[in-house]
Design an enzyme around this catalytic site. Structure first.
Site, PDB file in Angstrom:
ATOM      1  N   GLY A   1       0.834   0.164   9.454  1.00  0.00           N
ATOM      2  CA  GLY A   1      -0.059   0.851   8.396  1.00  0.00           C
ATOM      3  C   GLY A   1      -1.286   1.113   8.661  1.00  0.00           C
TER       4      GLY A   1
ATOM      5  CB  ALA B   1       2.021   2.413  15.930  1.00  0.00           C
TER       6      ALA B   1
ATOM      7  CE  LYS C   1      -3.647  -2.175   2.583  1.00  0.00           C
ATOM      8  NZ  LYS C   1      -4.543  -1.835   3.735  1.00  0.00           N
TER       9      LYS C   1
HETATM   10  P1  ATR Z   1      -0.515  -3.434   9.193  1.00  0.00           P
HETATM   11  O1  ATR Z   1      -0.240  -2.786   7.758  1.00  0.00           O
HETATM   12  O2  ATR Z   1      -1.658  -4.671   9.146  1.00  0.00           O
HETATM   13  O3  ATR Z   1      -0.792  -2.261  10.126  1.00  0.00           O
HETATM   14  P2  ATR Z   1       2.249  -3.740  10.126  1.00  0.00           P
HETATM   15  O4  ATR Z   1       2.487  -2.093   9.507  1.00  0.00           O
HETATM   16  O5  ATR Z   1       3.115  -4.894   9.776  1.00  0.00           O
HETATM   17  O6  ATR Z   1       0.865  -4.206   9.466  1.00  0.00           O
HETATM   18  O7  ATR Z   1       2.045  -3.560  11.654  1.00  0.00           O
HETATM   19  C1  ATR Z   1       1.359  -4.695  12.419  1.00  0.00           C
HETATM   20  C2  ATR Z   1       1.097  -4.113  14.152  1.00  0.00           C
HETATM   21  O8  ATR Z   1       1.127  -5.196  14.908  1.00  0.00           O
HETATM   22  C3  ATR Z   1       2.257  -3.125  14.519  1.00  0.00           C
HETATM   23  O9  ATR Z   1       1.729  -2.184  15.378  1.00  0.00           O
HETATM   24  C4  ATR Z   1       3.333  -4.157  15.317  1.00  0.00           C
HETATM   25  O10 ATR Z   1       3.910  -3.568  16.242  1.00  0.00           O
HETATM   26  P3  ATR Z   1       5.531  -2.820  15.955  1.00  0.00           P
HETATM   27  O11 ATR Z   1       5.235  -1.537  15.056  1.00  0.00           O
HETATM   28  O12 ATR Z   1       6.071  -2.987  17.103  1.00  0.00           O
HETATM   29  O13 ATR Z   1       6.000  -4.073  14.967  1.00  0.00           O
HETATM   30  C5  ATR Z   1       2.172  -4.959  15.827  1.00  0.00           C
HETATM   31  N1  ATR Z   1       2.679  -6.534  16.150  1.00  0.00           N
HETATM   32  C6  ATR Z   1       3.104  -7.548  15.440  1.00  0.00           C
HETATM   33  N2  ATR Z   1       3.369  -8.402  16.067  1.00  0.00           N
HETATM   34  C7  ATR Z   1       3.385  -7.998  17.245  1.00  0.00           C
HETATM   35  C8  ATR Z   1       3.764  -8.507  18.555  1.00  0.00           C
HETATM   36  N3  ATR Z   1       4.052 -10.013  18.508  1.00  0.00           N
HETATM   37  N4  ATR Z   1       3.455  -7.895  19.872  1.00  0.00           N
HETATM   38  C9  ATR Z   1       3.069  -6.523  19.757  1.00  0.00           C
HETATM   39  N5  ATR Z   1       2.867  -6.236  18.761  1.00  0.00           N
HETATM   40  C10 ATR Z   1       2.973  -6.562  17.273  1.00  0.00           C
END
Ligand code: ATR
Length: 275
Positions: A125, A123, A47
């Site tokens: 995308g 936080a 995106k």
């Molecule tokens: P999307 O576009 O679906 O938002 P992304 O940009 O990869 O996908 O974001 C994933 C979100 O889930 C982020 O907020 C991520 O936290 P980080 O910014 O610290 O990476 C969160 N997330 C993914 N795995 C996680 C985990 N094991 N514990 C806590 N937060 C997690």
């Protein structure tokens, strides 16, 4: 949901899914253009990349800084000299995600966002788009929580600049909120931890919980929220409304929402399909 909608309106169109490596995204967009596709949807991780790969951005894509929908448009020739050449096709980028969040919150939770207090988890995308959209809807207070705190802080700075009337803080609130919105990917897998740290914030402190995850239909967060007496909804409504808006962008016709909702529900419930 798109194929069901095309069939319902008697359109001889097809919606197909392709897995594209990010390094081939530009070639994939140009290929679809060359093959006279009507348009495309893009999802993670394309995106943000697509913003730089389309010929023009609709206001929605400019505003949210991400493209999830492309429409291929035939450009009318500007002069007689150009008219002897084949018509040029332009890829125009749109964003239908941001509006879909708010439509689904209103429809599925009967949530009035203006003046609301919201705890937003995530936080990435999706979290960023949700945070900015909620701020643009004039929520009163926004609390941003993310594993990587610096990403939440960056979004908080953006909100302070763009929407100074919205109170924004990083971290869990002390008092109650109207809504918890999960925009993390935690909950997609059965053994994932909860995205909410219950030592820092109790589900008793909110009226409603929305989880952007729609498969599983009920994450552990939603199960716990129901048990705590909260109103709950999953992300299916958001998926539906971003798709309906894309459908209208491509076809110029109103989306048959009920047909799309039914198709989506049966696709998500079926164990084999990838909705
Ligand atoms: P999307 O576009 O679906 O938002 P992304 O940009 O990869 O996908 O974001 C994933 C979100 O889930 C982020 O907020 C991520 O936290 P980080 O910014 O610290 O990476 C969160 N997330 C993914 N795995 C996680 C985990 N094991 N514990 C806590 N937060 C997690």
């Amino acid at each position: 949901m798109h194929n069901a909608a095309f069939a319902a309106l008697g359109l001889d169109w097809r919606y197909l899914a392709f897995e594209v490596d990010p390094k081939n995204l530009r070639a994939a967009i140009e290929g679809a253009k060359a093959m006279n596709f009507a348009g495309l949807n893009l999802t993670v991780p394309h995106k943000l990349l697509a913003v730089k790969m389309v010929d023009a951005l609709d206001g929605s894509a400019k505003k949210w800084g991400a493209v999830n929908t492309i429409r291929f448009e035939v450009q009318s020739p500007k002069s007689k000299v150009q008219s002897s050449r084949p018509a040029e096709i332009h890829a125009v980028g749109f964003n239908t995600d941001a509006d879909a969040i708010v439509t689904s919150l209103r429809e599925d939770l009967k949530m009035e966002l203006r003046g609301a207090k919201v705890l937003l988890l995530g936080a990435g995308g999706a979290g960023r788009t949700a945070a900015l959209k909620l701020a643009s809807e004039k929520v009163a207070e926004l609390f941003l929580v993310n594993r990587t705190r610096s990403k939440a802080e960056k979004i908080a700075r953006e909100i302070k600049n763009q929407f100074p009337s919205v109170k924004v803080a990083v971290g869990y609130p002390k008092g109650n909120v109207d809504l918890i919105l999960n925009a993390t990917s935690l909950g997609l897998k059965a053994d994932d931890a909860s995205p909410l740290d219950d030592k820092q914030f109790s589900l008793k402190q909110t009226r409603a919980v929305y989880d952007m995850i729609y498969r599983p239909a009920e994450t552990k967060l939603l199960t716990a929220a129901k048990a705590a007496g909260c109103k709950t909804a999953n992300g299916l409504g958001m998926l539906l409304h971003q798709g309906a808006k894309a459908f209208e962008i491509w076809t110029g016709q109103p989306a048959p929402l009920d047909v799309m909702r039914k198709a989506l529900e049966s696709a998500v419930q079926s164990p084999k399909s990838k909705a």
